[in-house]
Design an enzyme around this catalytic site. Sequence first.
Site, PDB file in Angstrom:
ATOM      1  N   VAL A   1       0.839  -1.203   0.000  1.00 24.40           N
ATOM      2  CA  VAL A   1       0.000   0.000   0.000  1.00 24.40           C
ATOM      3  C   VAL A   1       0.871   1.249   0.000  1.00 24.40           C
ATOM      4  O   VAL A   1       2.039   1.212   0.405  1.00 24.40           O
ATOM      5  CB  VAL A   1      -0.945   0.024   1.226  1.00 24.40           C
ATOM      6  CG1 VAL A   1      -1.864  -1.190   1.218  1.00 24.40           C
ATOM      7  CG2 VAL A   1      -0.157   0.054   2.532  1.00 24.40           C
ATOM      8  N   HIS A   2       0.254   2.351  -0.427  1.00 27.64           N
ATOM      9  CA  HIS A   2       0.975   3.632  -0.401  1.00 27.64           C
ATOM     10  C   HIS A   2       0.042   4.831  -0.216  1.00 27.64           C
ATOM     11  O   HIS A   2       0.507   5.950  -0.035  1.00 27.64           O
ATOM     12  CB  HIS A   2       1.787   3.817  -1.677  1.00 27.64           C
ATOM     13  CG  HIS A   2       0.962   3.985  -2.912  1.00 27.64           C
ATOM     14  ND1 HIS A   2       0.327   2.934  -3.546  1.00 27.64           N
ATOM     15  CD2 HIS A   2       0.651   5.091  -3.642  1.00 27.64           C
ATOM     16  CE1 HIS A   2      -0.314   3.367  -4.599  1.00 27.64           C
ATOM     17  NE2 HIS A   2      -0.154   4.681  -4.686  1.00 27.64           N
TER      18      HIS A   2
ATOM     19  N   TYR B   1       6.877   2.037 -10.012  1.00 28.15           N
ATOM     20  CA  TYR B   1       5.989   1.276 -10.884  1.00 28.15           C
ATOM     21  C   TYR B   1       6.820   0.514 -11.916  1.00 28.15           C
ATOM     22  O   TYR B   1       7.680   1.083 -12.580  1.00 28.15           O
ATOM     23  CB  TYR B   1       5.007   2.217 -11.588  1.00 28.15           C
ATOM     24  CG  TYR B   1       4.074   1.533 -12.554  1.00 28.15           C
ATOM     25  CD1 TYR B   1       2.989   0.804 -12.099  1.00 28.15           C
ATOM     26  CD2 TYR B   1       4.301   1.587 -13.925  1.00 28.15           C
ATOM     27  CE1 TYR B   1       2.123   0.157 -12.983  1.00 28.15           C
ATOM     28  CE2 TYR B   1       3.448   0.955 -14.821  1.00 28.15           C
ATOM     29  CZ  TYR B   1       2.368   0.237 -14.342  1.00 28.15           C
ATOM     30  OH  TYR B   1       1.533  -0.401 -15.211  1.00 28.15           O
TER      31      TYR B   1
ATOM     32  N   ASP C   1       4.849   1.660   1.265  1.00 24.11           N
ATOM     33  CA  ASP C   1       5.863   2.298   0.427  1.00 24.11           C
ATOM     34  C   ASP C   1       6.661   3.302   1.265  1.00 24.11           C
ATOM     35  O   ASP C   1       6.086   4.151   1.950  1.00 24.11           O
ATOM     36  CB  ASP C   1       5.170   3.011  -0.740  1.00 24.11           C
ATOM     37  CG  ASP C   1       6.134   3.415  -1.845  1.00 24.11           C
ATOM     38  OD1 ASP C   1       7.292   3.751  -1.545  1.00 24.11           O
ATOM     39  OD2 ASP C   1       5.716   3.399  -3.019  1.00 24.11           O
TER      40      ASP C   1
ATOM     41  N   ARG D   1      11.243  -6.807 -22.399  1.00 19.29           N
ATOM     42  CA  ARG D   1      11.261  -6.540 -20.950  1.00 19.29           C
ATOM     43  C   ARG D   1      12.436  -7.237 -20.256  1.00 19.29           C
ATOM     44  O   ARG D   1      12.935  -6.761 -19.229  1.00 19.29           O
ATOM     45  CB  ARG D   1       9.961  -7.009 -20.301  1.00 19.29           C
ATOM     46  CG  ARG D   1       8.729  -6.232 -20.705  1.00 19.29           C
ATOM     47  CD  ARG D   1       7.526  -6.770 -19.980  1.00 19.29           C
ATOM     48  NE  ARG D   1       6.343  -5.940 -20.169  1.00 19.29           N
ATOM     49  CZ  ARG D   1       5.317  -5.919 -19.325  1.00 19.29           C
ATOM     50  NH1 ARG D   1       5.341  -6.694 -18.253  1.00 19.29           N
ATOM     51  NH2 ARG D   1       4.281  -5.157 -19.562  1.00 19.29           N
TER      52      ARG D   1
ATOM     53  N   LYS E   1      -9.939  -2.207  -9.956  1.00 22.49           N
ATOM     54  CA  LYS E   1      -9.535  -1.345  -8.875  1.00 22.49           C
ATOM     55  C   LYS E   1     -10.704  -0.480  -8.392  1.00 22.49           C
ATOM     56  O   LYS E   1     -11.664  -0.273  -9.115  1.00 22.49           O
ATOM     57  CB  LYS E   1      -8.454  -0.377  -9.333  1.00 22.49           C
ATOM     58  CG  LYS E   1      -7.083  -0.937  -9.617  1.00 22.49           C
ATOM     59  CD  LYS E   1      -6.145   0.218 -10.012  1.00 22.49           C
ATOM     60  CE  LYS E   1      -4.728  -0.288 -10.173  1.00 22.49           C
ATOM     61  NZ  LYS E   1      -3.827   0.818 -10.602  1.00 22.49           N
TER      62      LYS E   1
ATOM     63  N   LYS F   1       8.166   5.844   0.451  1.00 25.62           N
ATOM     64  CA  LYS F   1       7.982   7.243   0.063  1.00 25.62           C
ATOM     65  C   LYS F   1       6.561   7.750   0.337  1.00 25.62           C
ATOM     66  O   LYS F   1       6.221   8.884  -0.020  1.00 25.62           O
ATOM     67  CB  LYS F   1       8.338   7.445  -1.412  1.00 25.62           C
ATOM     68  CG  LYS F   1       7.460   6.752  -2.419  1.00 25.62           C
ATOM     69  CD  LYS F   1       7.922   7.084  -3.847  1.00 25.62           C
ATOM     70  CE  LYS F   1       7.003   6.459  -4.884  1.00 25.62           C
ATOM     71  NZ  LYS F   1       7.057   4.985  -4.870  1.00 25.62           N
TER      72      LYS F   1
ATOM     73  N   GLU G   1       6.073  -9.666 -13.037  1.00 27.44           N
ATOM     74  CA  GLU G   1       5.203 -10.290 -14.030  1.00 27.44           C
ATOM     75  C   GLU G   1       5.878 -11.470 -14.744  1.00 27.44           C
ATOM     76  O   GLU G   1       5.283 -12.079 -15.624  1.00 27.44           O
ATOM     77  CB  GLU G   1       4.712  -9.244 -15.037  1.00 27.44           C
ATOM     78  CG  GLU G   1       3.764  -8.238 -14.396  1.00 27.44           C
ATOM     79  CD  GLU G   1       3.190  -7.232 -15.379  1.00 27.44           C
ATOM     80  OE1 GLU G   1       3.770  -7.090 -16.486  1.00 27.44           O
ATOM     81  OE2 GLU G   1       2.178  -6.596 -15.059  1.00 27.44           O
TER      82      GLU G   1
ATOM     83  N   ARG H   1      -4.694   4.222 -16.553  1.00 28.56           N
ATOM     84  CA  ARG H   1      -3.645   3.305 -17.024  1.00 28.56           C
ATOM     85  C   ARG H   1      -4.255   2.044 -17.628  1.00 28.56           C
ATOM     86  O   ARG H   1      -3.806   0.935 -17.376  1.00 28.56           O
ATOM     87  CB  ARG H   1      -2.683   2.936 -15.889  1.00 28.56           C
ATOM     88  CG  ARG H   1      -1.764   4.060 -15.459  1.00 28.56           C
ATOM     89  CD  ARG H   1      -0.874   3.634 -14.326  1.00 28.56           C
ATOM     90  NE  ARG H   1       0.053   4.689 -13.946  1.00 28.56           N
ATOM     91  CZ  ARG H   1       0.802   4.665 -12.830  1.00 28.56           C
ATOM     92  NH1 ARG H   1       0.702   3.629 -12.017  1.00 28.56           N
ATOM     93  NH2 ARG H   1       1.620   5.660 -12.556  1.00 28.56           N
TER      94      ARG H   1
END
Length: 435
Positions: free
Chosen positions: A117-118, A175, A143, A244, A383, A145, A313, A360
Amino acid sequence: MTARRSLMCRFRVILCTFLVCLGMSITVVLVIYLTGTTPTKPRVPVPLSCRPFSAHCRAFLPVTDGQTEWHRRDCQIEGYITNTNLQCSNLMRDLHFITRPLSREEEDYPLAFILTVHKELELLVRLLRAIYAPQNVYCIHVDAKAPQEYQTAVQKLVGCFKNVFLSSRSERVTYAGFSRLKADLNCMTDLAGSEVGWRKVVNLCGQDFPLKSNLELVRYLQSKEWRDKNMTPGIKQPPHIRRRTKYRYREIAGLPVALVGLGMKKDPPPHNLQIYFGSAYYALTRGFVDFVLESRKARDLLEWSRDTYSPDEHYWVTLNQVREAPGSNVGGGWEGDIRAIKWEDHEGKSHTGCKGRYVRQICIYGIKDLPWLIEKNSMFANKFENNFLPETLDCLEQWHRNKMLSNATVPIESSWLLATRSVEGSGNRNKCAAA
């Protein structure tokens, strides 16, 4: 003689003053007493600031006659947690956490949860309340930050539970960066040392919400298909995804993950591993967690993944294809319905569109998305946002809690109820009942 008269006058003045003050005090006490003991008209205990249920919620609330109106019970979750006088002894009752295992079946199959969580304290509390059971164990990674006020509030919340704790190490999450994978691994390391005999671990983010009750999760995770297997939906890395892991990437504070140079190629994966691509979300056996933390193959893949794009991923799904990994699902594909997500580029294929808004390329759900969500067989939905169409989660949360309690094999405590109903009618006018 004159002095004596003067003294007597002063005494009478003092006596009069005392009697007046005494009389006033008695009057005040009497008024307070009578006010407190005079019967008043009963009122539905709903704070004025409570957001009412949307009319669209009726389809998701318990079936009652048309005269019944439902009311949310708690509307100041964030203020409750940040209150400097927070009493842990009252928190579980006041915020309607379930305090006992609802069935022997659930008690015998404890789960572990990782929450990264953030932001959005209220969403975190509502998610934790929905998945909370005293036999389970929960690791929360905040997080590094995140605002200090948020970190302090989460720490206060966690401090009120014996089976909820903060990750022993906090990452500054970027991210699609390695730090996101590391956040999960930090909690995984902590959970490996937990005294709770958890059977499988599930990871979540702060904007998720369950579609299955704890009992349904337990039954699904120990069904014939998944009893001894890890759930990591994914496939062999498609050609358009290979860049990636073909090139090197790096995390830059405050910026998206970026290519190193003009595209520096990486060495091949260690141990000749075939790289897979899939979901960052999983349900893993405890034996597999030990394999991840202890095996040379897993550690080497982790080190190799440091400079890849969105390593969460490929990391879990790749290791789950390793034959010697406990619970491995060699040859598996996208099976395992962990998340209900409306992707923007899937519109017209797997869904008919987002009734909220896309962020996004992922739908932030609105109320009219709920029928689609409820019909899904997914474990969780993603979400939700607290400040965008918040009534959506109000409805889903009430539907989920009613489902949990309807299958309980223990007596239901009134503090577990998330809503009350006012019943209109002869003899019952303004009478409050719980649901």
